[in-house]
Design a protein around this motif. Sequence first.
Motif, PDB file in Angstrom:
ATOM      1  N   GLU A 153       0.831  -1.204   0.000  1.00 52.44           N
ATOM      2  CA  GLU A 153       0.000   0.000   0.000  1.00 52.44           C
ATOM      3  C   GLU A 153       0.867   1.256   0.000  1.00 52.44           C
ATOM      4  O   GLU A 153       0.570   2.222  -0.710  1.00 52.44           O
ATOM      5  CB  GLU A 153      -0.939   0.004   1.210  1.00 52.44           C
ATOM      6  N   ASP A 154       1.950   1.257   0.798  1.00 51.39           N
ATOM      7  CA  ASP A 154       2.861   2.409   0.818  1.00 51.39           C
ATOM      8  C   ASP A 154       3.510   2.616  -0.550  1.00 51.39           C
ATOM      9  O   ASP A 154       3.623   3.751  -1.027  1.00 51.39           O
ATOM     10  CB  ASP A 154       3.943   2.220   1.884  1.00 51.39           C
ATOM     11  N   ILE A 155       3.916   1.537  -1.163  1.00 50.63           N
ATOM     12  CA  ILE A 155       4.536   1.627  -2.489  1.00 50.63           C
ATOM     13  C   ILE A 155       3.534   2.185  -3.499  1.00 50.63           C
ATOM     14  O   ILE A 155       3.877   3.049  -4.321  1.00 50.63           O
ATOM     15  CB  ILE A 155       5.065   0.242  -2.945  1.00 50.63           C
ATOM     16  N   LEU A 156       2.288   1.725  -3.446  1.00 47.66           N
ATOM     17  CA  LEU A 156       1.266   2.211  -4.368  1.00 47.66           C
ATOM     18  C   LEU A 156       0.967   3.693  -4.139  1.00 47.66           C
ATOM     19  O   LEU A 156       0.784   4.441  -5.101  1.00 47.66           O
ATOM     20  CB  LEU A 156      -0.012   1.379  -4.243  1.00 47.66           C
ATOM     21  N   LYS A 157       0.927   4.123  -2.865  1.00 44.82           N
ATOM     22  CA  LYS A 157       0.706   5.546  -2.571  1.00 44.82           C
ATOM     23  C   LYS A 157       1.846   6.388  -3.136  1.00 44.82           C
ATOM     24  O   LYS A 157       1.613   7.434  -3.735  1.00 44.82           O
ATOM     25  CB  LYS A 157       0.583   5.771  -1.063  1.00 44.82           C
ATOM     26  N   GLN A 158       3.080   5.928  -2.921  1.00 46.61           N
ATOM     27  CA  GLN A 158       4.248   6.651  -3.427  1.00 46.61           C
ATOM     28  C   GLN A 158       4.225   6.700  -4.953  1.00 46.61           C
ATOM     29  O   GLN A 158       4.519   7.730  -5.555  1.00 46.61           O
ATOM     30  CB  GLN A 158       5.546   5.992  -2.935  1.00 46.61           C
ATOM     31  N   LEU A 159       3.859   5.595  -5.566  1.00 43.75           N
ATOM     32  CA  LEU A 159       3.766   5.547  -7.021  1.00 43.75           C
ATOM     33  C   LEU A 159       2.712   6.518  -7.529  1.00 43.75           C
ATOM     34  O   LEU A 159       2.928   7.206  -8.533  1.00 43.75           O
ATOM     35  CB  LEU A 159       3.439   4.128  -7.471  1.00 43.75           C
ATOM     36  N   LYS A 160       1.594   6.618  -6.835  1.00 44.36           N
ATOM     37  CA  LYS A 160       0.538   7.551  -7.226  1.00 44.36           C
ATOM     38  C   LYS A 160       1.034   8.992  -7.139  1.00 44.36           C
ATOM     39  O   LYS A 160       0.808   9.794  -8.050  1.00 44.36           O
ATOM     40  CB  LYS A 160      -0.680   7.355  -6.319  1.00 44.36           C
ATOM     41  N   ILE A 161       1.743   9.315  -6.055  1.00 47.91           N
ATOM     42  CA  ILE A 161       2.277  10.673  -5.876  1.00 47.91           C
ATOM     43  C   ILE A 161       3.284  10.990  -6.981  1.00 47.91           C
ATOM     44  O   ILE A 161       3.251  12.054  -7.594  1.00 47.91           O
ATOM     45  CB  ILE A 161       2.912  10.815  -4.476  1.00 47.91           C
ATOM     46  N   ALA A 200       3.155  13.814 -10.022  1.00 50.12           N
ATOM     47  CA  ALA A 200       4.220  14.797 -10.228  1.00 50.12           C
ATOM     48  C   ALA A 200       4.778  14.698 -11.650  1.00 50.12           C
ATOM     49  O   ALA A 200       5.058  15.713 -12.296  1.00 50.12           O
ATOM     50  CB  ALA A 200       5.332  14.588  -9.208  1.00 50.12           C
ATOM     51  N   LEU A 201       4.923  13.480 -12.151  1.00 50.06           N
ATOM     52  CA  LEU A 201       5.419  13.287 -13.515  1.00 50.06           C
ATOM     53  C   LEU A 201       4.451  13.876 -14.532  1.00 50.06           C
ATOM     54  O   LEU A 201       4.867  14.535 -15.493  1.00 50.06           O
ATOM     55  CB  LEU A 201       5.625  11.797 -13.793  1.00 50.06           C
ATOM     56  N   LYS A 202       3.170  13.675 -14.311  1.00 48.55           N
ATOM     57  CA  LYS A 202       2.160  14.225 -15.222  1.00 48.55           C
ATOM     58  C   LYS A 202       2.246  15.748 -15.249  1.00 48.55           C
ATOM     59  O   LYS A 202       2.219  16.370 -16.313  1.00 48.55           O
ATOM     60  CB  LYS A 202       0.765  13.790 -14.774  1.00 48.55           C
ATOM     61  N   GLU A 203       2.366  16.358 -14.067  1.00 47.80           N
ATOM     62  CA  GLU A 203       2.476  17.823 -13.991  1.00 47.80           C
ATOM     63  C   GLU A 203       3.734  18.305 -14.708  1.00 47.80           C
ATOM     64  O   GLU A 203       3.709  19.319 -15.410  1.00 47.80           O
ATOM     65  CB  GLU A 203       2.468  18.276 -12.535  1.00 47.80           C
ATOM     66  N   GLN A 204       4.828  17.599 -14.535  1.00 47.07           N
ATOM     67  CA  GLN A 204       6.083  17.980 -15.189  1.00 47.07           C
ATOM     68  C   GLN A 204       5.967  17.860 -16.708  1.00 47.07           C
ATOM     69  O   GLN A 204       6.464  18.712 -17.445  1.00 47.07           O
ATOM     70  CB  GLN A 204       7.240  17.103 -14.679  1.00 47.07           C
ATOM     71  N   ILE A 205       5.292  16.815 -17.185  1.00 55.01           N
ATOM     72  CA  ILE A 205       5.114  16.638 -18.629  1.00 55.01           C
ATOM     73  C   ILE A 205       4.282  17.782 -19.200  1.00 55.01           C
ATOM     74  O   ILE A 205       4.604  18.326 -20.256  1.00 55.01           O
ATOM     75  CB  ILE A 205       4.473  15.269 -18.929  1.00 55.01           C
ATOM     76  N   VAL A 206       3.210  18.162 -18.489  1.00 53.04           N
ATOM     77  CA  VAL A 206       2.364  19.262 -18.955  1.00 53.04           C
ATOM     78  C   VAL A 206       3.171  20.555 -19.012  1.00 53.04           C
ATOM     79  O   VAL A 206       3.122  21.300 -20.000  1.00 53.04           O
ATOM     80  CB  VAL A 206       1.123  19.423 -18.044  1.00 53.04           C
TER      81      VAL A 206
END
Length: 117
Positions: free
Chosen positions: A45-53, A57-63
């Motif tokens: 669950e922690d790994i999935l939360k970190q992956l979501k965050i 952030a990656l999506k925002e950087q791409i935009v």
Amino acid sequence: MSKNNALFYGLVVGGIIGGITTLLSTPSSGKELRGKINLSREQIEDILKQLKIESKALKEQIVKTTQEGTEIVKEVSADLKKSINQFQHDIEPHKKDLQKEIEEIEKKIKQLENTLQ
């Protein structure tokens, strides 16, 4: 029908023997095993939360990068158009001179060909 009963009894007995074998060969108790499973679940669950965050952030950087890239391409395009227009303007007088020289060279070549024949 006796074949179906035999198959059914075989599956039940095999399942019971497999379950008992698993319980006897397990290196940890049920509480320990449940604790390990819960710990693994929490880690996942922690790994999935970190992956979501990180994916957000990656999506925002791409935009952001796409927007900046678009602006830069527009600027470079405008500068390139200016440069091309300036280059064409600068070579126009020389272009006419070069065309005249080429025509003169062609005339001289024709004269030489006529003379050699």
